[in-house]
Design a protein around this motif. Sequence first.
Motif, PDB file in Angstrom:
ATOM      1  N   VAL A 120       0.841  -1.202   0.000  1.00 54.26           N
ATOM      2  CA  VAL A 120       0.000   0.000   0.000  1.00 54.26           C
ATOM      3  C   VAL A 120       0.875   1.250   0.000  1.00 54.26           C
ATOM      4  N   THR A 121       1.993   1.176   0.703  1.00 52.41           N
ATOM      5  CA  THR A 121       2.919   2.305   0.753  1.00 52.41           C
ATOM      6  C   THR A 121       3.464   2.625  -0.635  1.00 52.41           C
ATOM      7  N   LEU A 122       3.828   1.599  -1.365  1.00 52.37           N
ATOM      8  CA  LEU A 122       4.340   1.803  -2.723  1.00 52.37           C
ATOM      9  C   LEU A 122       3.274   2.440  -3.606  1.00 52.37           C
ATOM     10  N   ALA A 123       2.035   1.961  -3.487  1.00 56.56           N
ATOM     11  CA  ALA A 123       0.947   2.536  -4.277  1.00 56.56           C
ATOM     12  C   ALA A 123       0.683   3.993  -3.887  1.00 56.56           C
ATOM     13  N   ALA A 124       0.703   4.288  -2.578  1.00 58.77           N
ATOM     14  CA  ALA A 124       0.474   5.666  -2.120  1.00 58.77           C
ATOM     15  C   ALA A 124       1.574   6.589  -2.616  1.00 58.77           C
ATOM     16  N   TRP A 125       2.811   6.107  -2.593  1.00 60.22           N
ATOM     17  CA  TRP A 125       3.927   6.918  -3.092  1.00 60.22           C
ATOM     18  C   TRP A 125       3.736   7.233  -4.575  1.00 60.22           C
ATOM     19  N   ALA A 126       3.349   6.232  -5.359  1.00 60.34           N
ATOM     20  CA  ALA A 126       3.152   6.442  -6.796  1.00 60.34           C
ATOM     21  C   ALA A 126       2.010   7.428  -7.060  1.00 60.34           C
ATOM     22  N   VAL A 127       0.906   7.286  -6.335  1.00 59.07           N
ATOM     23  CA  VAL A 127      -0.255   8.157  -6.543  1.00 59.07           C
ATOM     24  C   VAL A 127       0.066   9.598  -6.162  1.00 59.07           C
ATOM     25  N   THR A 128       0.695   9.791  -5.011  1.00 57.70           N
ATOM     26  CA  THR A 128       0.970  11.163  -4.584  1.00 57.70           C
ATOM     27  C   THR A 128       2.007  11.844  -5.470  1.00 57.70           C
ATOM     28  N   ASN A 129       3.006  11.109  -5.917  1.00 54.86           N
ATOM     29  CA  ASN A 129       3.997  11.709  -6.812  1.00 54.86           C
ATOM     30  C   ASN A 129       3.407  12.022  -8.178  1.00 54.86           C
ATOM     31  N   ARG A 130       2.513  11.157  -8.655  1.00 58.69           N
ATOM     32  CA  ARG A 130       1.864  11.434  -9.939  1.00 58.69           C
ATOM     33  C   ARG A 130       0.980  12.672  -9.830  1.00 58.69           C
ATOM     34  N   ALA A 131       0.244  12.790  -8.715  1.00 60.77           N
ATOM     35  CA  ALA A 131      -0.612  13.959  -8.518  1.00 60.77           C
ATOM     36  C   ALA A 131       0.217  15.239  -8.455  1.00 60.77           C
ATOM     37  N   TYR A 132       1.361  15.173  -7.790  1.00 51.16           N
ATOM     38  CA  TYR A 132       2.235  16.352  -7.711  1.00 51.16           C
ATOM     39  C   TYR A 132       2.725  16.752  -9.101  1.00 51.16           C
ATOM     40  N   ARG A 133       3.185  15.769  -9.860  1.00 52.20           N
ATOM     41  CA  ARG A 133       3.665  16.087 -11.226  1.00 52.20           C
ATOM     42  C   ARG A 133       2.546  16.624 -12.093  1.00 52.20           C
ATOM     43  N   ARG A 134       1.335  16.090 -11.937  1.00 47.58           N
ATOM     44  CA  ARG A 134       0.200  16.547 -12.729  1.00 47.58           C
ATOM     45  C   ARG A 134      -0.138  17.990 -12.380  1.00 47.58           C
TER      46      ARG A 134
END
Length: 108
Positions: A56-70
């Motif tokens: 879940v941590t890996l998924a949360a990291w990917a989602v939050t970083n993608r949102a930041y880049r977006r």
Amino acid sequence: MSGPARLPSREGQLERTALAWNRTVLVLAVNGALLVRSAPACGTWAEVAGLCVLSVTLAAWAVTNRAYRRQWAGPTEALLTRGMFTVVAVVVFVGVGILDLLAVLTHR
């Protein structure tokens, strides 16, 4: 006497939010690793729970970083501003807290 307060920039706020999420994800990863490490003393459930927390941590990291880049790229709606993401994040954090408490209580 000081001058008028300077308003923070939008970019600065995005950067602080991204850093806060990275710290939160790091804490979740440490909790998952501690659950895996406590498996010999607590039982197999701690290892399984720890591996679930790490995934879940890996998924949360990917989602939050993608949102930041977006958000950084332009004025599109980010995942961080959606209510459902916040609800899921709170549920995950409460779940990890319960797993940690269970590990402490069942430690032999």
